[in-house]
Motif scaffolding. Sequence first.
Motif, PDB file in Angstrom:
ATOM      1  N   PRO A   1       4.277   8.417  -7.762  1.00 29.11           N
ATOM      2  CA  PRO A   1       4.910   8.617  -6.446  1.00 29.11           C
ATOM      3  C   PRO A   1       3.898   8.674  -5.309  1.00 29.11           C
ATOM      4  CG  PRO A   1       4.927  10.654  -7.729  1.00 29.11           C
ATOM      5  CD  PRO A   1       4.492   9.574  -8.658  1.00 29.11           C
ATOM      6  N   GLY A   2       2.722   9.253  -5.570  1.00 28.12           N
ATOM      7  CA  GLY A   2       1.714   9.312  -4.513  1.00 28.12           C
ATOM      8  C   GLY A   2       1.264   7.935  -4.073  1.00 28.12           C
ATOM      9  N   GLN A   3       1.173   7.005  -5.014  1.00 28.81           N
ATOM     10  CA  GLN A   3       0.770   5.646  -4.688  1.00 28.81           C
ATOM     11  C   GLN A   3       1.796   4.961  -3.794  1.00 28.81           C
ATOM     12  OE1 GLN A   3       0.858   2.494  -7.763  1.00 28.81           O
ATOM     13  NE2 GLN A   3      -1.339   2.312  -7.400  1.00 28.81           N
TER      14      GLN A   3
ATOM     15  N   ILE B   1       4.013   6.458  -1.822  1.00 27.86           N
ATOM     16  CA  ILE B   1       4.053   7.112  -0.508  1.00 27.86           C
ATOM     17  C   ILE B   1       2.899   6.637   0.361  1.00 27.86           C
ATOM     18  CG2 ILE B   1       3.845   9.336   0.670  1.00 27.86           C
ATOM     19  CD1 ILE B   1       5.273  10.610  -1.715  1.00 27.86           C
ATOM     20  N   SER B   2       1.698   6.602  -0.212  1.00 32.92           N
ATOM     21  CA  SER B   2       0.546   6.132   0.565  1.00 32.92           C
ATOM     22  C   SER B   2       0.708   4.675   0.956  1.00 32.92           C
ATOM     23  CB  SER B   2      -0.740   6.324  -0.245  1.00 32.92           C
ATOM     24  OG  SER B   2      -0.690   5.575  -1.458  1.00 32.92           O
ATOM     25  N   ALA B   3       1.282   3.859   0.044  1.00 34.58           N
ATOM     26  CA  ALA B   3       1.514   2.451   0.370  1.00 34.58           C
ATOM     27  C   ALA B   3       2.503   2.312   1.514  1.00 34.58           C
ATOM     28  CB  ALA B   3       2.018   1.703  -0.863  1.00 34.58           C
ATOM     29  N   ALA B   4       3.557   3.138   1.506  1.00 32.05           N
ATOM     30  CA  ALA B   4       4.545   3.077   2.580  1.00 32.05           C
ATOM     31  C   ALA B   4       3.924   3.460   3.920  1.00 32.05           C
ATOM     32  CB  ALA B   4       5.717   3.996   2.260  1.00 32.05           C
ATOM     33  N   VAL B   5       3.088   4.492   3.922  1.00 30.66           N
ATOM     34  CA  VAL B   5       2.423   4.901   5.163  1.00 30.66           C
ATOM     35  C   VAL B   5       1.526   3.793   5.693  1.00 30.66           C
ATOM     36  CG1 VAL B   5       0.758   6.527   6.148  1.00 30.66           C
ATOM     37  CG2 VAL B   5       2.541   7.349   4.597  1.00 30.66           C
ATOM     38  N   VAL B   6       0.760   3.180   4.784  1.00 26.46           N
ATOM     39  CA  VAL B   6      -0.137   2.105   5.201  1.00 26.46           C
ATOM     40  C   VAL B   6       0.642   0.915   5.744  1.00 26.46           C
ATOM     41  CG1 VAL B   6      -1.817   0.415   4.370  1.00 26.46           C
ATOM     42  CG2 VAL B   6      -1.996   2.796   3.660  1.00 26.46           C
ATOM     43  N   LEU B   7       1.757   0.555   5.067  1.00 23.48           N
ATOM     44  CA  LEU B   7       2.559  -0.572   5.529  1.00 23.48           C
ATOM     45  C   LEU B   7       3.167  -0.306   6.907  1.00 23.48           C
ATOM     46  CD1 LEU B   7       4.377  -1.655   2.233  1.00 23.48           C
ATOM     47  CD2 LEU B   7       2.532  -2.838   3.442  1.00 23.48           C
ATOM     48  N   VAL B   8       3.584   0.933   7.151  1.00 23.25           N
ATOM     49  CA  VAL B   8       4.113   1.276   8.473  1.00 23.25           C
ATOM     50  C   VAL B   8       3.038   1.129   9.543  1.00 23.25           C
ATOM     51  CG1 VAL B   8       5.014   3.158   9.884  1.00 23.25           C
ATOM     52  CG2 VAL B   8       5.943   2.771   7.600  1.00 23.25           C
ATOM     53  N   LEU B   9       1.839   1.609   9.238  1.00 25.35           N
ATOM     54  CA  LEU B   9       0.740   1.482  10.200  1.00 25.35           C
ATOM     55  C   LEU B   9       0.386   0.026  10.453  1.00 25.35           C
ATOM     56  CD1 LEU B   9      -1.600   4.379   8.979  1.00 25.35           C
ATOM     57  CD2 LEU B   9      -0.081   4.365  10.977  1.00 25.35           C
ATOM     58  N   VAL B  10       0.363  -0.783   9.372  1.00 27.11           N
ATOM     59  CA  VAL B  10       0.078  -2.212   9.537  1.00 27.11           C
ATOM     60  C   VAL B  10       1.151  -2.881  10.382  1.00 27.11           C
ATOM     61  CG1 VAL B  10      -0.103  -4.400   8.303  1.00 27.11           C
ATOM     62  CG2 VAL B  10      -1.273  -2.379   7.425  1.00 27.11           C
ATOM     63  N   ALA B  11       2.410  -2.521  10.144  1.00 26.04           N
ATOM     64  CA  ALA B  11       3.505  -3.094  10.923  1.00 26.04           C
ATOM     65  C   ALA B  11       3.367  -2.739  12.410  1.00 26.04           C
ATOM     66  CB  ALA B  11       4.844  -2.608  10.387  1.00 26.04           C
ATOM     67  N   LEU B  12       2.970  -1.507  12.698  1.00 25.84           N
ATOM     68  CA  LEU B  12       2.767  -1.114  14.096  1.00 25.84           C
ATOM     69  C   LEU B  12       1.646  -1.904  14.748  1.00 25.84           C
ATOM     70  CD1 LEU B  12       3.143   2.777  13.778  1.00 25.84           C
ATOM     71  CD2 LEU B  12       4.789   1.161  14.763  1.00 25.84           C
ATOM     72  N   VAL B  13       0.556  -2.114  13.996  1.00 26.12           N
ATOM     73  CA  VAL B  13      -0.558  -2.893  14.548  1.00 26.12           C
ATOM     74  C   VAL B  13      -0.146  -4.336  14.805  1.00 26.12           C
ATOM     75  CG1 VAL B  13      -2.863  -3.792  14.036  1.00 26.12           C
ATOM     76  CG2 VAL B  13      -2.320  -1.417  13.505  1.00 26.12           C
ATOM     77  N   VAL B  14       0.561  -4.939  13.829  1.00 24.93           N
ATOM     78  CA  VAL B  14       1.011  -6.331  13.996  1.00 24.93           C
ATOM     79  C   VAL B  14       1.980  -6.435  15.172  1.00 24.93           C
ATOM     80  CG1 VAL B  14       2.307  -8.202  12.920  1.00 24.93           C
ATOM     81  CG2 VAL B  14       0.640  -6.893  11.579  1.00 24.93           C
ATOM     82  N   ARG B  15       2.873  -5.481  15.299  1.00 25.01           N
ATOM     83  CA  ARG B  15       3.825  -5.493  16.420  1.00 25.01           C
ATOM     84  C   ARG B  15       3.094  -5.395  17.749  1.00 25.01           C
ATOM     85  NH1 ARG B  15       6.441  -1.823  19.619  1.00 25.01           N
ATOM     86  NH2 ARG B  15       8.566  -2.392  20.293  1.00 25.01           N
ATOM     87  N   SER B  16       2.057  -4.565  17.795  1.00 24.06           N
ATOM     88  CA  SER B  16       1.284  -4.441  19.031  1.00 24.06           C
ATOM     89  C   SER B  16       0.570  -5.743  19.368  1.00 24.06           C
ATOM     90  CB  SER B  16       0.270  -3.301  18.893  1.00 24.06           C
ATOM     91  OG  SER B  16      -0.557  -3.217  20.027  1.00 24.06           O
ATOM     92  N   LEU B  17       0.028  -6.401  18.338  1.00 27.01           N
ATOM     93  CA  LEU B  17      -0.671  -7.666  18.583  1.00 27.01           C
ATOM     94  C   LEU B  17       0.262  -8.743  19.106  1.00 27.01           C
ATOM     95  CD1 LEU B  17      -2.981  -7.844  15.424  1.00 27.01           C
ATOM     96  CD2 LEU B  17      -3.689  -7.393  17.782  1.00 27.01           C
ATOM     97  N   ILE B  18       1.504  -8.716  18.633  1.00 25.62           N
ATOM     98  CA  ILE B  18       2.455  -9.768  19.019  1.00 25.62           C
ATOM     99  C   ILE B  18       3.109  -9.484  20.366  1.00 25.62           C
ATOM    100  CG2 ILE B  18       4.618 -10.902  18.363  1.00 25.62           C
ATOM    101  CD1 ILE B  18       3.844 -10.471  15.460  1.00 25.62           C
ATOM    102  N   THR B  19       3.453  -8.233  20.606  1.00 23.20           N
ATOM    103  CA  THR B  19       4.258  -7.914  21.790  1.00 23.20           C
ATOM    104  C   THR B  19       3.434  -7.521  23.012  1.00 23.20           C
ATOM    105  OG1 THR B  19       4.478  -5.599  21.056  1.00 23.20           O
ATOM    106  CG2 THR B  19       6.159  -7.176  20.330  1.00 23.20           C
TER     107      THR B  19
ATOM    108  N   VAL C   1      -1.200  -1.935  -4.402  1.00 21.65           N
ATOM    109  CA  VAL C   1       0.074  -1.466  -3.852  1.00 21.65           C
ATOM    110  C   VAL C   1       1.206  -1.672  -4.838  1.00 21.65           C
ATOM    111  CG1 VAL C   1       1.762  -1.845  -2.025  1.00 21.65           C
ATOM    112  CG2 VAL C   1      -0.674  -1.859  -1.491  1.00 21.65           C
ATOM    113  N   PHE C   2       1.168  -2.760  -5.593  1.00 24.04           N
ATOM    114  CA  PHE C   2       2.257  -3.098  -6.493  1.00 24.04           C
ATOM    115  C   PHE C   2       2.006  -2.611  -7.919  1.00 24.04           C
ATOM    116  CE2 PHE C   2       2.069  -6.306  -3.154  1.00 24.04           C
ATOM    117  CZ  PHE C   2       3.323  -6.150  -2.618  1.00 24.04           C
ATOM    118  N   GLY C   3       0.906  -1.890  -8.125  1.00 25.17           N
ATOM    119  CA  GLY C   3       0.630  -1.374  -9.461  1.00 25.17           C
ATOM    120  C   GLY C   3       0.133  -2.464 -10.387  1.00 25.17           C
ATOM    121  N   ARG C   4      -0.198  -2.080 -11.600  1.00 22.01           N
ATOM    122  CA  ARG C   4      -0.705  -3.032 -12.570  1.00 22.01           C
ATOM    123  C   ARG C   4       0.031  -2.851 -13.895  1.00 22.01           C
ATOM    124  NH1 ARG C   4      -7.270  -2.555 -11.519  1.00 22.01           N
ATOM    125  NH2 ARG C   4      -7.179  -3.026  -9.304  1.00 22.01           N
TER     126      ARG C   4
END
Length: 311
Positions: A20-22, A24-42, A299-302
Amino acid sequence: MTRPGDRELLAARLVPRRKPGQWISAAVVLVLVALVVRSLITNPRYQWDVVRHFFLRPSILEGLLLTLWLTAGVMVCGYLIGIVLAVMRLSSNPVLSTVSFVYVWLFRSVPPLVQLLFWFELASLYPKLSLGVPYVKTFTTVATAHLFTGLLAAFVGLTFDIAAFSSEIVRGGLLSVDGGQTEAAKALGLGKGRIFRRIVFPQAMPAIIPASGNLLIGMVKATSIVSVIAVHDLLYSVQLIYNQNYLIIPLLLVATIWYIVITTVLSVGQFFVERYYARGKGSSGGRGFWSVARDNISVFGRTRRDLAGIA
């Protein structure tokens, strides 16, 4: 001995351990990446239309070509000198070993920018350079100010700097080869030169290639410092344009994207070169590029292939 229920237990499907920790951390990172990409585009201040307009301009491409040429020339000449220095450092001759050590110590201690400025201002120390027999006859003399242009100063300074680092990379690779290989070759009657070319150096390449690839990628980015002495590389070409139109951020993005493209291509090339020299060592050298990349995306495990094989 078998007990009731052993058959069902052995036939059960193996389930990976929950992490579960993996997730949760992946979700946080993806949200941050999405915010950065949105900022770059908009964000209109990035002015992507300006970036697109100048991305393939002839002046930018000329600077890019000079950057690639400078990187290639510096790496080739630097490694040729570095190999000689590494062999000198490993030599039993104390004079050769000491000279190599002092060279590496000196050029690794001085920042590359300081070296460039030194070579660019060499005329203030040596106004003229002469070729001939010392104290006997001079064949030709040339003014240093006319000889050491900004481009030549950049080439010489970066080459000598790369030679110092590459010699340590090559020396480390040579030391990684077991001494028994050399002894066996000598027992077969092979000469020192042939032993180095055909036995020692090929086996040292798996240790040399990764560090050399990193040094090459770092060299691509380090060429940007030559803009300080007005060499028309990629960064200086960008600076000339934004000094006229004041569109600093979009034009810096042009240079940034080109550097990313170059380093990405070099990174892919480094992977295939490493795989070529790692074949037969039982590592990931024989695996495909996408297979290695996919297995390193945590992010997707092994999948536990070993346990699945037992099942």
